[in-house]
Design a protein around this motif. Structure first.
Motif: not given
Length: 273
Positions: A108-109, A166-172, A204-207
């Motif tokens: 994300c960063a 991440v503000d646009a990711m409800p699953e975060w 997806r987010h960690v790989g």
């Protein structure tokens, strides 16, 4: 894109040399949620340095440094998440400095795919426009202290960019709760999200798979306990780190670190509470 090449874990001790000094510096307070460490590593002699797996992503630069502390020949690199031991070649009078992102925040960063960077180093990363100016300033640094201050600015900018994404990711929030459980060793899966769905989110987010993330966090907990003071018995370390027993700890230390707990490798434990 360069693939990280792993050595035979059985040769870990023969390969490891005390060639560098790793230090973690104070992070900007506004970046702590996203940035796990602002680190530097000064290489004093040619040789190989072990890098233990922790599932995190890094953005870092390298420079040559002369006898007066002046930096030259900058290069920027992005390192993806890894679940295996690898070694990097270091040249004397080189300094590395950069950011290690909190578990799950790196993609994300940096605006990249974590899965595509697993076990890879990108020597010419395409960065989001929001980071270009601050990273160019880092590479233009002429002294260590100047570079360190400018990396702090990158940390702040990367944190702002990541939070907007991440503000646009409800699953975060659920993802972060599950990753926090992995770090703590509780292994819980968020009740509000089906387990199968959560495993896809983590991949997806960690790989890496959630199972690999949990194992890496357990390995890093065990390593910190092993290197702590006062020393404690191996059986107690295995219990406190979350292993089923000492044999389980031995197997995973050999898998992820290439060594047994009785002969810890001289490399930093990178995960912090």
């Amino acid at each position: 894109m360069q693939t990280i090449v792993s050595e035979d874990p059985g040769f870990a001790h023969a390969q490891q040399l005390p060639t560098s000094r790793y230090v973690e510096h104070v992070r900007p307070a506004s970046a702590v949620e996203v940035v796990e460490a602002l680190w530097s590593c000064r290489v004093h002699a040619d040789g190989r340095q072990a890098v233990l797996p922790d599932g995190r992503m890094d953005l870092f630069a390298s420079w040559n440094v002369d006898d007066h502390g002046r930096l030259s020949s900058p290069a920027i690199r992005m390192c993806g998440p890894s679940a295996r031991l690898h070694f990097v070649d270091g040249s004397a009078n080189t300094v590395w400095m950069g950011l290690r992102f909190q578990l799950g925040w790196g993609a994300c960063a940096l605006g990249v795919s974590a899965k595509e960077l697993v076990d890879r180093i990108d020597p010419d990363p395409g960065l989001p426009p929001e980071l270009n100016a601050s990273v160019k300033a880092v590479l233009a640094s002429s002294t260590f202290d100047e570079a360190l201050a400018r990396w702090g600015e990158v940390a702040v900018e990367a944190s702002r960019f990541a939070r907007r994404r991440v503000d646009a990711m409800p699953e975060w929030p659920a993802i972060q709760a599950v990753l926090a459980s992995a770090r703590a060793g509780t292994g819980a899966v968020h009740d509000a999200v089906p387990e199968r769905t959560m495993r896809r989110h983590v991949l997806r987010h960690v790989g890496l798979s959630l199972r690999s993330v949990q194992a890496l966090c357990r390995f890093q907990r065990g390593l910190r306990l092993l290197k702590g003071t006062p020393p404690i018995a191996l059986a107690a370390i295995a219990h406190d780190a979350g292993y089923a027993d000492q044999s389980h700890m031995n197997r995973e230390f050999k898998r992820y670190g290439g060594f047994s707990p009785t002969r810890p490798l001289d490399a930093p434990a990178t995960w912090r509470h």
